[in-house]
Design a protein around this motif. Structure first.
Motif, PDB file in Angstrom:
ATOM      1  N   PHE A  47       0.830  -1.195   0.000  1.00 58.23           N
ATOM      2  CA  PHE A  47       0.000   0.000   0.000  1.00 58.23           C
ATOM      3  C   PHE A  47       0.872   1.255   0.000  1.00 58.23           C
ATOM      4  O   PHE A  47       1.898   1.310   0.688  1.00 58.23           O
ATOM      5  CB  PHE A  47      -0.901  -0.013   1.224  1.00 58.23           C
ATOM      6  N   VAL A  48       0.417   2.281  -0.730  1.00 60.40           N
ATOM      7  CA  VAL A  48       1.106   3.568  -0.752  1.00 60.40           C
ATOM      8  C   VAL A  48       0.193   4.669  -0.217  1.00 60.40           C
ATOM      9  O   VAL A  48       0.539   5.374   0.728  1.00 60.40           O
ATOM     10  CB  VAL A  48       1.579   3.919  -2.170  1.00 60.40           C
ATOM     11  N   ALA A  49      -0.976   4.848  -0.834  1.00 52.84           N
ATOM     12  CA  ALA A  49      -1.880   5.924  -0.446  1.00 52.84           C
ATOM     13  C   ALA A  49      -3.286   5.596  -0.924  1.00 52.84           C
ATOM     14  O   ALA A  49      -3.459   4.835  -1.878  1.00 52.84           O
ATOM     15  CB  ALA A  49      -1.418   7.254  -1.036  1.00 52.84           C
ATOM     16  N   ALA A  50      -4.279   6.204  -0.277  1.00 52.19           N
ATOM     17  CA  ALA A  50      -5.661   6.007  -0.674  1.00 52.19           C
ATOM     18  C   ALA A  50      -6.467   7.258  -0.371  1.00 52.19           C
ATOM     19  O   ALA A  50      -6.118   8.031   0.535  1.00 52.19           O
ATOM     20  CB  ALA A  50      -6.271   4.793   0.030  1.00 52.19           C
ATOM     21  N   ILE A  51      -7.557   7.418  -1.117  1.00 50.83           N
ATOM     22  CA  ILE A  51      -8.405   8.597  -0.955  1.00 50.83           C
ATOM     23  C   ILE A  51      -9.858   8.187  -1.151  1.00 50.83           C
ATOM     24  O   ILE A  51     -10.161   7.340  -1.998  1.00 50.83           O
ATOM     25  CB  ILE A  51      -7.978   9.684  -1.973  1.00 50.83           C
ATOM     26  N   ASN A  52     -10.741   8.766  -0.377  1.00 44.39           N
ATOM     27  CA  ASN A  52     -12.146   8.403  -0.529  1.00 44.39           C
ATOM     28  C   ASN A  52     -12.777   9.196  -1.673  1.00 44.39           C
ATOM     29  O   ASN A  52     -12.129  10.040  -2.299  1.00 44.39           O
ATOM     30  CB  ASN A  52     -12.910   8.594   0.776  1.00 44.39           C
ATOM     31  N   TRP A  53     -14.060   8.928  -1.938  1.00 47.14           N
ATOM     32  CA  TRP A  53     -14.688   9.484  -3.133  1.00 47.14           C
ATOM     33  C   TRP A  53     -14.747  11.007  -3.104  1.00 47.14           C
ATOM     34  O   TRP A  53     -14.681  11.651  -4.138  1.00 47.14           O
ATOM     35  CB  TRP A  53     -16.101   8.901  -3.280  1.00 47.14           C
ATOM     36  N   SER A  54     -14.861  11.588  -1.904  1.00 43.95           N
ATOM     37  CA  SER A  54     -15.048  13.029  -1.790  1.00 43.95           C
ATOM     38  C   SER A  54     -13.774  13.773  -1.428  1.00 43.95           C
ATOM     39  O   SER A  54     -13.807  14.982  -1.194  1.00 43.95           O
ATOM     40  CB  SER A  54     -16.115  13.322  -0.739  1.00 43.95           C
ATOM     41  N   SER A  55     -12.666  13.059  -1.371  1.00 40.96           N
ATOM     42  CA  SER A  55     -11.367  13.650  -1.006  1.00 40.96           C
ATOM     43  C   SER A  55     -11.314  14.150   0.433  1.00 40.96           C
ATOM     44  O   SER A  55     -10.439  14.941   0.775  1.00 40.96           O
ATOM     45  CB  SER A  55     -10.997  14.802  -1.949  1.00 40.96           C
ATOM     46  N   THR A  56     -12.220  13.707   1.269  1.00 37.88           N
ATOM     47  CA  THR A  56     -12.220  14.142   2.667  1.00 37.88           C
ATOM     48  C   THR A  56     -11.398  13.227   3.569  1.00 37.88           C
ATOM     49  O   THR A  56     -11.131  13.581   4.717  1.00 37.88           O
ATOM     50  CB  THR A  56     -13.652  14.222   3.205  1.00 37.88           C
ATOM     51  N   SER A  57     -11.029  12.068   3.064  1.00 35.83           N
ATOM     52  CA  SER A  57     -10.204  11.133   3.839  1.00 35.83           C
ATOM     53  C   SER A  57      -9.064  10.615   2.974  1.00 35.83           C
ATOM     54  O   SER A  57      -9.294  10.214   1.829  1.00 35.83           O
ATOM     55  CB  SER A  57     -11.033   9.941   4.325  1.00 35.83           C
ATOM     56  N   THR A  58      -7.876  10.647   3.535  1.00 42.60           N
ATOM     57  CA  THR A  58      -6.712  10.093   2.849  1.00 42.60           C
ATOM     58  C   THR A  58      -5.902   9.254   3.838  1.00 42.60           C
ATOM     59  O   THR A  58      -5.902   9.516   5.048  1.00 42.60           O
ATOM     60  CB  THR A  58      -5.804  11.177   2.259  1.00 42.60           C
ATOM     61  N   TYR A  59      -5.227   8.271   3.292  1.00 45.39           N
ATOM     62  CA  TYR A  59      -4.337   7.426   4.086  1.00 45.39           C
ATOM     63  C   TYR A  59      -3.007   7.307   3.352  1.00 45.39           C
ATOM     64  O   TYR A  59      -2.971   7.297   2.126  1.00 45.39           O
ATOM     65  CB  TYR A  59      -4.925   6.027   4.268  1.00 45.39           C
ATOM     66  N   TYR A  60      -1.943   7.187   4.130  1.00 47.33           N
ATOM     67  CA  TYR A  60      -0.608   7.047   3.562  1.00 47.33           C
ATOM     68  C   TYR A  60       0.174   5.977   4.318  1.00 47.33           C
ATOM     69  O   TYR A  60       0.031   5.839   5.536  1.00 47.33           O
ATOM     70  CB  TYR A  60       0.171   8.353   3.631  1.00 47.33           C
ATOM     71  N   ALA A  61       0.993   5.271   3.587  1.00 51.77           N
ATOM     72  CA  ALA A  61       1.967   4.399   4.234  1.00 51.77           C
ATOM     73  C   ALA A  61       2.983   5.263   4.970  1.00 51.77           C
ATOM     74  O   ALA A  61       3.321   6.365   4.517  1.00 51.77           O
ATOM     75  CB  ALA A  61       2.662   3.538   3.184  1.00 51.77           C
ATOM     76  N   ASP A  62       3.482   4.766   6.075  1.00 53.21           N
ATOM     77  CA  ASP A  62       4.458   5.543   6.854  1.00 53.21           C
ATOM     78  C   ASP A  62       5.692   5.890   6.021  1.00 53.21           C
ATOM     79  O   ASP A  62       6.288   6.954   6.199  1.00 53.21           O
ATOM     80  CB  ASP A  62       4.888   4.743   8.081  1.00 53.21           C
TER      81      ASP A  62
END
Length: 121
Positions: A47-62
Motif C-alpha cells: 500500500f502507498v496511499a488512498a483517498i475516498n470518493w469526496s477527497s475528505t479522507s486520505t491514508y498514507y503508508a508511513d
C-alpha cells in the motif's frame, strides 16, 4: 466496471519529483475510493496511499508520509500521486486501484496495468 490506466512513471534522480496519473473510464468514478500501491523488484505489492470518493479522507503508508500526496479530480475521472523527495527505495511498479470501500489492503476490485518508477542514487 472501471478501467484504469496509469501514466507519468519514469526515471528520476534521488531527491526529485514525479506525478503519477490514473485515468478511469466509466461514469461512476466519483463513487469509488481510489488507492495507489507499488511492487518493488522481488517484493510483494504494498500500500502507498488512498483517498475516498469526496477527497475528505486520505491514508498514507508511513514510508511515504510527508513526501507523497494523493488527490483526485472527479470531473476528469483522474486520481494523482504527487511524489517528492524520491528515494531509491521508492523504485517500483506503481498501480492504481478502485473499490467502493476505502482501505489500505489489496481488496480493491479494479486495478490498472502499472507504471514503472525508477529512482537512481
Amino acid at each position: 466496471q472501471v478501467q484504469l490506466v496509469e501514466s507519468g512513471g519514469g526515471l528520476v534522480q534521488a531527491g526529485g519529483s514525479l506525478r503519477l496519473s490514473c485515468a478511469a473510464s466509466g461514469r461512476t468514478f466519483s463513487r469509488y475510493a481510489m488507492g495507489w500501491f507499488r511492487q518493488p523488484p522481488g517484493k510483494e505489492r504494498e500500500f502507498v496511499a488512498a483517498i475516498n470518493w469526496s477527497s475528505t479522507s486520505t491514508y498514507y503508508a508511513d514510508s511515504v508520509k510527508g513526501r507523497f500526496t494523493i488527490s483526485r479530480d472527479n470531473a476528469k475521472n483522474t486520481v494523482y500521486l504527487q511524489m517528492s523527495s524520491l528515494k531509491p527505495e521508492d523504485t517500483a511498479i506503481y498501480y492504481c486501484a478502485a473499490d467502493y470501500r476505502l482501505g489500505v489492503t489489496t481488496h480493491y476490485d479494479y486495478w490498472g496495468q502499472g507504471t514503472q518508477v525508477t529512482v537512481s542514487s
